[in-house]
Scaffold this motif. Structure first.
Motif, PDB file in Angstrom:
ATOM      1  N   SER A 145     -10.984 -92.389  47.997  1.00  0.00           N
ATOM      2  CA  SER A 145      -9.568 -92.387  48.373  1.00  0.00           C
ATOM      3  C   SER A 145      -9.237 -93.650  49.152  1.00  0.00           C
ATOM      4  O   SER A 145      -8.155 -94.209  48.991  1.00  0.00           O
ATOM      5  N   GLU A 172     -16.126 -83.426  47.610  1.00  0.00           N
ATOM      6  CA  GLU A 172     -15.112 -83.787  48.611  1.00  0.00           C
ATOM      7  C   GLU A 172     -15.468 -85.104  49.295  1.00  0.00           C
ATOM      8  O   GLU A 172     -14.612 -85.968  49.478  1.00  0.00           O
ATOM      9  N   GLU A 173     -16.736 -85.279  49.684  1.00  0.00           N
ATOM     10  CA  GLU A 173     -17.161 -86.518  50.329  1.00  0.00           C
ATOM     11  C   GLU A 173     -17.004 -87.699  49.364  1.00  0.00           C
ATOM     12  O   GLU A 173     -16.579 -88.790  49.764  1.00  0.00           O
ATOM     13  N   SER A 192     -20.702 -88.190  54.553  1.00  0.00           N
ATOM     14  CA  SER A 192     -20.061 -88.288  55.861  1.00  0.00           C
ATOM     15  C   SER A 192     -20.798 -87.524  56.955  1.00  0.00           C
ATOM     16  O   SER A 192     -20.750 -87.912  58.110  1.00  0.00           O
ATOM     17  N   ARG A 212      -5.789 -87.928  53.184  1.00  0.00           N
ATOM     18  CA  ARG A 212      -6.081 -88.800  52.038  1.00  0.00           C
ATOM     19  C   ARG A 212      -4.817 -89.462  51.519  1.00  0.00           C
ATOM     20  O   ARG A 212      -3.792 -88.803  51.399  1.00  0.00           O
ATOM     21  N   ARG A 251      -3.439 -92.143  58.748  1.00  0.00           N
ATOM     22  CA  ARG A 251      -3.979 -92.607  57.470  1.00  0.00           C
ATOM     23  C   ARG A 251      -4.047 -94.133  57.443  1.00  0.00           C
ATOM     24  O   ARG A 251      -5.053 -94.719  57.034  1.00  0.00           O
ATOM     25  N   LEU A 262      -7.981 -82.914  55.380  1.00  0.00           N
ATOM     26  CA  LEU A 262      -8.360 -83.998  54.471  1.00  0.00           C
ATOM     27  C   LEU A 262      -7.325 -84.209  53.366  1.00  0.00           C
ATOM     28  O   LEU A 262      -7.037 -85.337  52.990  1.00  0.00           O
ATOM     29  N   VAL A 269     -13.935 -88.269  59.706  1.00  0.00           N
ATOM     30  CA  VAL A 269     -14.409 -86.945  59.298  1.00  0.00           C
ATOM     31  C   VAL A 269     -15.788 -86.674  59.898  1.00  0.00           C
ATOM     32  O   VAL A 269     -16.061 -85.565  60.358  1.00  0.00           O
ATOM     33  N   ILE A 328     -11.781 -93.177  56.751  1.00  0.00           N
ATOM     34  CA  ILE A 328     -11.616 -91.725  56.640  1.00  0.00           C
ATOM     35  C   ILE A 328     -12.967 -91.047  56.821  1.00  0.00           C
ATOM     36  O   ILE A 328     -13.092 -90.063  57.546  1.00  0.00           O
ATOM     37  N   LYS A 329     -13.980 -91.611  56.194  1.00  0.00           N
ATOM     38  CA  LYS A 329     -15.325 -91.031  56.275  1.00  0.00           C
ATOM     39  C   LYS A 329     -15.811 -90.994  57.726  1.00  0.00           C
ATOM     40  O   LYS A 329     -16.368 -89.987  58.174  1.00  0.00           O
ATOM     41  N   ASN A 383     -13.344 -88.475  49.153  1.00  0.00           N
ATOM     42  CA  ASN A 383     -12.901 -89.145  50.386  1.00  0.00           C
ATOM     43  C   ASN A 383     -13.269 -90.617  50.370  1.00  0.00           C
ATOM     44  O   ASN A 383     -12.474 -91.468  50.779  1.00  0.00           O
ATOM     45  N   TYR A 384     -14.485 -90.923  49.932  1.00  0.00           N
ATOM     46  CA  TYR A 384     -14.914 -92.317  49.856  1.00  0.00           C
ATOM     47  C   TYR A 384     -13.981 -93.114  48.950  1.00  0.00           C
ATOM     48  O   TYR A 384     -13.483 -94.172  49.322  1.00  0.00           O
TER      49      TYR A 384
END
Length: 188
Positions: free
Chosen positions: A166, A159-160, A150, A87, A12, A83, A27, A23-24, A163-164
């Motif tokens: 986060s 979810e995407e 992603s 995150r 992380r 994920l 993934v 993260i993106k 993720n952005y």
């Protein structure tokens, strides 16, 4: 701290060092491999994905992360569980305001943000490349979606979007500031 927890925190941290795209990007590399193999990854493919995304971990650390996320013990990586573990922890208040922003963008209410959803919400005419005539309105919209998308399929899932944000959330300590920033950015 348990070894698998230390390993996921290390990954992380490496992701967050790359900014919101960390993260993106990871993934995206993992999803490319997963599409080749029926939407799932074994440990070897997971290691390939980590390396392809520029994340060097010891084999033992990668195995610990994989085991942590393979709660069913199937020998395959579950993206949702991965994920959630990767995150940075976010408060419910942060998740709520991110959800509000996503729902505002998702005009059709189908759980996906597409070019069609952006019409009337995102002001493409203000973009410098649109003003210069270099890009069409659709190109501006696609460029904007690519910030969150992603897997580059032209559709942004909740979810995407989460993720952005986060990655951004991890760099903002103040709950109040994070919420105010999102509310201002998305006019919530």
């Amino acid at each position: 701290m348990e070894a698998s927890t230390r390993a996921i925190v290390k990954l992380r941290t490496k992701c967050l060092e790359k900014g919101p795209a960390g993260i993106k990007g990871l993934v995206r590399h993992l999803r490319i491999l997963a599409h080749e193999k029926n939407q799932s990854l074994d440990l070897e493919e997971f290691l390939k994905g980590l390396q392809a995304a520029g994340f060097s971990l010891e084999w033992e650390e990668a195995q610990q992360i994989f085991s942590l996320c393979d709660k069913s013990q199937s020998g395959m990586l579950d993206f949702t569980e991965f994920l959630e573990a990767l995150r940075p922890p976010m408060s419910e208040a942060r998740k709520k305001v991110i959800g509000e922003a996503f729902r505002k963008l998702d005009k059709t209410g189908d759980g996906l943000v597409t070019v069609e959803d952006l019409q009337g919400v995102y002001q493409s005419q203000a973009h410098p490349k649109f003003k210069s005539g270099e890009w069409t309105e659709e190109q501006v919209f696609r460029s904007f979606l690519d910030s969150f998308d992603s897997d580059k399929d032209g559709k942004v899932t909740a979810e995407e979007f989460l993720n952005y944000y986060s990655g951004i959330s991890a760099s903002i300590e103040s709950e109040e500031y994070f919420e105010a920033m999102l509310r201002a950015a998305w006019r919530l």
